[in-house]
Write a protein that holds these residues in place. Structure first.
Motif, PDB file in Angstrom:
ATOM      1  N   PRO A  73      44.691  49.909  48.285  1.00  0.00           N
ATOM      2  CA  PRO A  73      43.416  49.284  47.292  1.00  0.00           C
ATOM      3  C   PRO A  73      44.142  49.520  45.959  1.00  0.00           C
ATOM      4  CG  PRO A  73      42.523  51.224  48.659  1.00  0.00           C
ATOM      5  CD  PRO A  73      44.048  51.022  49.003  1.00  0.00           C
ATOM      6  N   ASN A  74      44.680  50.364  45.351  1.00  0.00           N
ATOM      7  CA  ASN A  74      45.045  50.412  43.970  1.00  0.00           C
ATOM      8  C   ASN A  74      46.100  49.516  43.726  1.00  0.00           C
ATOM      9  OD1 ASN A  74      43.493  52.570  43.293  1.00  0.00           O
ATOM     10  ND2 ASN A  74      44.829  54.033  43.541  1.00  0.00           N
ATOM     11  N   ARG A  75      46.916  49.286  44.803  1.00  0.00           N
ATOM     12  CA  ARG A  75      48.084  48.278  44.544  1.00  0.00           C
ATOM     13  C   ARG A  75      47.613  46.641  44.683  1.00  0.00           C
ATOM     14  NH1 ARG A  75      51.922  51.567  47.243  1.00  0.00           N
ATOM     15  NH2 ARG A  75      51.303  50.850  49.267  1.00  0.00           N
ATOM     16  N   LEU A  76      46.595  46.533  45.424  1.00  0.00           N
ATOM     17  CA  LEU A  76      46.036  45.519  45.613  1.00  0.00           C
ATOM     18  C   LEU A  76      45.157  44.944  44.170  1.00  0.00           C
ATOM     19  CD1 LEU A  76      45.765  42.786  47.530  1.00  0.00           C
ATOM     20  CD2 LEU A  76      43.535  44.080  48.471  1.00  0.00           C
ATOM     21  N   GLY A  77      44.441  46.093  43.826  1.00  0.00           N
ATOM     22  CA  GLY A  77      43.821  45.687  42.563  1.00  0.00           C
ATOM     23  C   GLY A  77      44.688  45.377  41.378  1.00  0.00           C
ATOM     24  N   ILE A  78      45.752  45.943  41.539  1.00  0.00           N
ATOM     25  CA  ILE A  78      46.926  45.581  40.229  1.00  0.00           C
ATOM     26  C   ILE A  78      47.282  44.308  40.436  1.00  0.00           C
ATOM     27  CG2 ILE A  78      49.346  46.037  39.515  1.00  0.00           C
ATOM     28  CD1 ILE A  78      48.753  48.932  40.060  1.00  0.00           C
ATOM     29  N   VAL A  79      47.611  43.905  41.819  1.00  0.00           N
ATOM     30  CA  VAL A  79      48.130  42.588  42.298  1.00  0.00           C
ATOM     31  C   VAL A  79      47.168  41.581  41.629  1.00  0.00           C
ATOM     32  CG1 VAL A  79      48.742  40.729  43.864  1.00  0.00           C
ATOM     33  CG2 VAL A  79      49.890  43.129  43.972  1.00  0.00           C
ATOM     34  N   MET A  80      45.741  41.810  41.914  1.00  0.00           N
ATOM     35  CA  MET A  80      44.817  40.693  41.877  1.00  0.00           C
ATOM     36  C   MET A  80      44.467  40.858  40.227  1.00  0.00           C
ATOM     37  SD  MET A  80      42.377  41.186  45.050  1.00  0.00           S
ATOM     38  CE  MET A  80      41.379  39.724  44.763  1.00  0.00           C
ATOM     39  N   SER A  81      44.851  41.904  39.591  1.00  0.00           N
ATOM     40  CA  SER A  81      44.372  41.996  38.067  1.00  0.00           C
ATOM     41  C   SER A  81      45.642  40.859  37.531  1.00  0.00           C
ATOM     42  CB  SER A  81      44.486  43.516  37.636  1.00  0.00           C
ATOM     43  OG  SER A  81      44.327  43.523  36.261  1.00  0.00           O
ATOM     44  N   ILE A  82      47.048  41.027  37.955  1.00  0.00           N
ATOM     45  CA  ILE A  82      47.908  40.407  37.370  1.00  0.00           C
ATOM     46  C   ILE A  82      47.636  38.854  37.708  1.00  0.00           C
ATOM     47  CG2 ILE A  82      50.562  39.622  37.529  1.00  0.00           C
ATOM     48  CD1 ILE A  82      51.042  42.413  38.554  1.00  0.00           C
ATOM     49  N   GLY A  83      47.062  38.516  38.797  1.00  0.00           N
ATOM     50  CA  GLY A  83      46.817  37.091  38.959  1.00  0.00           C
ATOM     51  C   GLY A  83      47.938  36.277  38.858  1.00  0.00           C
TER      52      GLY A  83
ATOM     53  N   SER B 103      48.817  35.216  35.928  1.00  0.00           N
ATOM     54  CA  SER B 103      49.433  35.288  34.574  1.00  0.00           C
ATOM     55  C   SER B 103      50.364  36.496  34.687  1.00  0.00           C
ATOM     56  CB  SER B 103      48.262  35.618  33.453  1.00  0.00           C
ATOM     57  OG  SER B 103      47.569  36.842  33.838  1.00  0.00           O
ATOM     58  N   SER B 104      50.664  36.864  33.521  1.00  0.00           N
ATOM     59  CA  SER B 104      51.377  38.337  33.472  1.00  0.00           C
ATOM     60  C   SER B 104      50.740  39.068  32.611  1.00  0.00           C
ATOM     61  CB  SER B 104      52.795  37.982  33.032  1.00  0.00           C
ATOM     62  OG  SER B 104      52.784  37.628  31.665  1.00  0.00           O
ATOM     63  N   ARG B 105      50.991  40.644  32.899  1.00  0.00           N
ATOM     64  CA  ARG B 105      50.192  41.693  32.252  1.00  0.00           C
ATOM     65  C   ARG B 105      51.084  42.790  31.865  1.00  0.00           C
ATOM     66  NH1 ARG B 105      44.595  41.740  32.029  1.00  0.00           N
ATOM     67  NH2 ARG B 105      43.660  40.231  33.198  1.00  0.00           N
ATOM     68  N   SER B 106      51.078  43.474  30.790  1.00  0.00           N
ATOM     69  CA  SER B 106      51.645  44.422  30.393  1.00  0.00           C
ATOM     70  C   SER B 106      50.888  45.839  31.114  1.00  0.00           C
ATOM     71  CB  SER B 106      51.768  44.936  29.136  1.00  0.00           C
ATOM     72  OG  SER B 106      50.304  45.263  28.602  1.00  0.00           O
ATOM     73  N   VAL B 107      51.969  46.664  31.322  1.00  0.00           N
ATOM     74  CA  VAL B 107      51.368  48.208  32.001  1.00  0.00           C
ATOM     75  C   VAL B 107      49.708  48.662  31.287  1.00  0.00           C
ATOM     76  CG1 VAL B 107      51.908  50.427  32.607  1.00  0.00           C
ATOM     77  CG2 VAL B 107      53.769  48.611  32.694  1.00  0.00           C
ATOM     78  N   THR B 108      50.079  48.489  30.173  1.00  0.00           N
ATOM     79  CA  THR B 108      48.713  48.821  29.232  1.00  0.00           C
ATOM     80  C   THR B 108      47.671  48.074  29.631  1.00  0.00           C
ATOM     81  OG1 THR B 108      50.127  49.672  27.322  1.00  0.00           O
ATOM     82  CG2 THR B 108      47.988  49.526  27.074  1.00  0.00           C
ATOM     83  N   GLU B 109      47.841  46.864  29.853  1.00  0.00           N
ATOM     84  CA  GLU B 109      46.681  45.868  30.339  1.00  0.00           C
ATOM     85  C   GLU B 109      46.339  46.372  31.600  1.00  0.00           C
ATOM     86  OE1 GLU B 109      47.308  41.664  27.893  1.00  0.00           O
ATOM     87  OE2 GLU B 109      48.422  42.283  29.770  1.00  0.00           O
ATOM     88  N   LEU B 110      47.293  46.494  32.674  1.00  0.00           N
ATOM     89  CA  LEU B 110      46.989  47.053  33.680  1.00  0.00           C
ATOM     90  C   LEU B 110      46.276  48.401  34.084  1.00  0.00           C
ATOM     91  CD1 LEU B 110      50.161  45.854  35.545  1.00  0.00           C
ATOM     92  CD2 LEU B 110      47.821  44.762  35.636  1.00  0.00           C
ATOM     93  N   ILE B 111      46.651  49.299  32.997  1.00  0.00           N
ATOM     94  CA  ILE B 111      45.814  50.654  32.912  1.00  0.00           C
ATOM     95  C   ILE B 111      44.591  50.303  32.633  1.00  0.00           C
ATOM     96  CG2 ILE B 111      45.818  52.658  31.727  1.00  0.00           C
ATOM     97  CD1 ILE B 111      48.786  52.583  31.481  1.00  0.00           C
ATOM     98  N   ASP B 112      44.371  49.614  31.660  1.00  0.00           N
ATOM     99  CA  ASP B 112      42.762  49.255  31.463  1.00  0.00           C
ATOM    100  C   ASP B 112      42.115  48.524  32.191  1.00  0.00           C
ATOM    101  OD1 ASP B 112      43.373  50.680  28.961  1.00  0.00           O
ATOM    102  OD2 ASP B 112      43.813  48.547  27.709  1.00  0.00           O
ATOM    103  N   ALA B 113      42.732  47.528  32.858  1.00  0.00           N
ATOM    104  CA  ALA B 113      41.832  46.554  33.774  1.00  0.00           C
ATOM    105  C   ALA B 113      41.543  47.392  35.064  1.00  0.00           C
ATOM    106  CB  ALA B 113      42.796  45.397  34.247  1.00  0.00           C
ATOM    107  N   THR B 114      42.603  48.512  35.459  1.00  0.00           N
ATOM    108  CA  THR B 114      42.267  49.154  36.852  1.00  0.00           C
ATOM    109  C   THR B 114      41.409  50.503  36.485  1.00  0.00           C
ATOM    110  OG1 THR B 114      44.438  50.095  36.729  1.00  0.00           O
ATOM    111  CG2 THR B 114      44.226  48.065  37.958  1.00  0.00           C
ATOM    112  N   GLY B 115      41.683  51.041  35.386  1.00  0.00           N
ATOM    113  CA  GLY B 115      41.188  52.254  35.260  1.00  0.00           C
ATOM    114  C   GLY B 115      42.056  53.308  35.888  1.00  0.00           C
TER     115      GLY B 115
END
Lengths: 94, 94
Positions: free
Chosen positions: A18-28, A30-42
DNA sequence: AACTCATATTAGTGGCTACTCATATGGTGA
DNA sequence: TCACCATATGAGTAGCCACTAATATGAGTT
């Protein structure tokens, strides 16, 4: 059993968290920095970094440095369409 | 994180085992008895039965009795198309 | 160089999961 | 009912996997 099945299963397995899938879907697409992914996923920084490594080892994501950030993007953007398709299929089935 | 992601991840996780994926692809769009699956995959009866239970719990396959046999088929046949699509995507990426 | 910010790595741990062996269930035909 | 075939289940185990806390790396800026 062909090596193809092994490869396919590996991708599915990596996406099957679930966490990895969330990260993947959050990236979508586009491209995202690690910090953005931390914020997006919690999720914690360490955990995001851990999962990103797994995703990178599986060649699901690729990285690119931009200034102080490292940007992650999908190496196969069409993967998102496939995930969406699967998501729709599952929802129809309920 | 929406419940949807959990469900999606669960399906992917279940499919993310080479033996299970082999079973699913062996079933294809038709239906196969456990014995046929044992022959097709070369796995032990116990192991096939074990994986079929996991697949059934995830509602990926459904069963139907026919004479002495129990026939397994995909509850969402379109799943095969999605798997094929993913397979093609991965191969393109190499 | 020193400091800071962003990200990665290491080591350790608990829990899950795939697998096997042995046994059980349950339908079918004689 | 008994025997046989097809399939399922239970118990036990080894290896893997997600997670955390602490620490390290490394680029950018002053």
């Amino acid at each position: 059993m062909q090596p193809q099945i092994e490869d396919l299963a590996k991708i599915l397995k990596v996406l099957g968290d679930p966490n990895r899938l969330g990260i993947v879907m959050s990236i979508g697409k586009s491209s995202r920095s690690v910090t953005e992914l931390i914020d997006a996923t919690g999720l914690s920084q360490t955990l995001v970094s851990f999962h990103l490594r797994v995703l990178r080892d599986a060649e699901i994501v690729k990285t690119e440095r931009g200034g102080p950030f490292i940007y992650y993007s999908l190496s196969m953007p069409v993967l998102l369409d496939i995930i969406t398709e699967l998501s729709n299929t599952i929802n129809l089935n309920k």
